[in-house]
Scaffold this active site. Structure first.
Site, PDB file in Angstrom:
ATOM      1  CD  GLU A   1      -2.419  -1.152   2.741  1.00 16.67           C
ATOM      2  OE1 GLU A   1      -2.477  -0.276   3.335  1.00 16.67           O
ATOM      3  OE2 GLU A   1      -2.863  -2.272   3.086  1.00 16.67           O
TER       4      GLU A   1
ATOM      5  CB  CYS B   1       0.393   1.454   6.197  1.00 15.93           C
ATOM      6  SG  CYS B   1       0.341   2.589   4.587  1.00 15.93           S
TER       7      CYS B   1
END
Ligand code: SAH
Length: 343
Positions: A91, A331
């Site tokens: 990500e 995240c």
């Protein structure tokens, strides 16, 4: 096939020698890759066709596939899920700040560090990212969003100092005056506290900002949520942070995820005050992002309350803007979902 986007200019020159090509070809290729962000050898029009063919046999230019994009409806934050060439996911989070656009990038697939509150670590560690895979997160995001990214934070999935060789290579390529030319003053590296590597990073004098994830001011409390603390306890960590400041002249910042009832008491504020005394340190408070598998939680008010407590103990802290809270911008959450649901 060699990953050409991870190679430095001197390494490319050496490779040209091995291919019996003139050394200036290395400069041309490097410019195509890092200044013009070419994604194929076919685009490198000032190279002879024979060399382009030779390159495509010897080298590969990696690419990322945009698997998902989640735009916040509350602010300008955009979260990207990228698929790597081997099918793994990482990500990146694009955030808008007063001074421009900043990208939070991942440095590993998964993480070995085992912090109890963190989604990145739940499914364990898979592999390190290459330097090219870190650069590509920037390139792909700039392409998709149509913006120029002026700051990078290494605060996505993974522990950057546990993938130090590739992170150093990434920093070299990112800041190369012959290539991408980003000043490392616009880069922040966040670590859970791998002490020997903090000292090594200080000795490199890169100019970047070091952020240390503290999250608890006592060894007992910190070891309970961050296993790394058993290996490198707070005394050693603070000593390394002092060394970093003395060596680089750059003040270390501290990250502190407020978890209600876990690390936000009056005693915690006092202990944090003692730990950071005399450092002129800055603490970023962030109400812990709730992840499905854990019960840690905090409201913004709890973080503000803890900030006020800290002020009374002489610690300068701010509550970080919680950007993109509607898109699970912490995240690790999206990748974890992709892997468990098969995105
Ligand atoms: N491994 C590095 C960088 C990645 S984590 C490090 O530990 O610093 C980036 C930051 O997010 C760290 O400060 C981490 O502790 C924090 N973090 C992880 N999970 C979180 C959560 N659920 N809520 C708030 N912050 C979290």
């Amino acid at each position: 096939m060699r990953d050409i986007l991870s190679m430095t200019l001197p390494e490319l020159r050496e490779a040209m020698r091995e291919l019996d090509e003139p050394s200036y070809r290395a400069g041309q290729i490097y410019r195509w890759l890092h200044s013009k962000r070419s994604t194929s050898f076919a685009q490198m029009l000032d190279l002879p066709q024979s060399l382009r063919t030779k390159l495509s046999v010897e080298f590969c230019i990696k690419s990322l596939f945009l698997a998902r994009r989640l735009a916040s409806s509350l602010d300008d934050t955009v979260k990207y899920l990228y698929r790597l060439p081997d099918g793994q996911h990482v990500e990146s989070v694009l955030m808008h700040y007063e001074h421009g656009w900043r990208l939070c990038i991942s440095t590993q697939v998964g993480c070995k560090m085992g912090c109890r509150f963190c989604a990145s670590t739940i499914a364990g560690y898979v592999r390190d990212l290459t330097a090219s895979e870190m650069l590509l997160q920037i390139d792909e995001t700039e392409r998709d969003a149509g913006v120029q990214i002026s700051g990078i934070v290494l605060m996505g999935i993974g522990e950057p100092l546990d993938n130090f060789e590739n992170v150093k290579r990434f920093l070299t390529l990112l800041s190369d005056p012959d290539g991408r030319r980003m000043s490392l003053r616009h880069v922040t590296l966040s670590t859970c506290g791998l002490v020997p590597r903090i000292r090594e990073l200080a000795d490199l004098h890169t100019g970047l900002t070091l952020a240390v994830s503290l999250h608890n001011p006592t060894n007992e409390g910190r070891s309970a949520v961050m296993p790394v603390n058993r290996r490198y306890p707070l005394e050693e960590l603070m000593e390394a942070c002092r060394y970093f400041f003395e060596t680089t002249g750059r003040r270390v910042t501290y990250e502190y995820a407020v978890m209600e009832g876990e690390n936000d008491s009056e005693a915690d504020a006092a202990a944090l005050g003692r730990l950071l005394r005399g450092q002129g340190a800055h603490v970023n408070l962030i109400p812990v992002n709730r992840i499905r598998e854990r019960s840690y939680h905090a409201t913004r008010q709890a973080a503000v309350r803890f900030m006020e407590r800290l002020a009374r103990h002489g610690v300068h802290a701010t509550v970080r803007r919680t950007l993109g809270s509607d898109i699970e911008a912490a995240c690790g959450q999206l990748r974890h979902e992709a892997d468990t649901q098969g995105t």
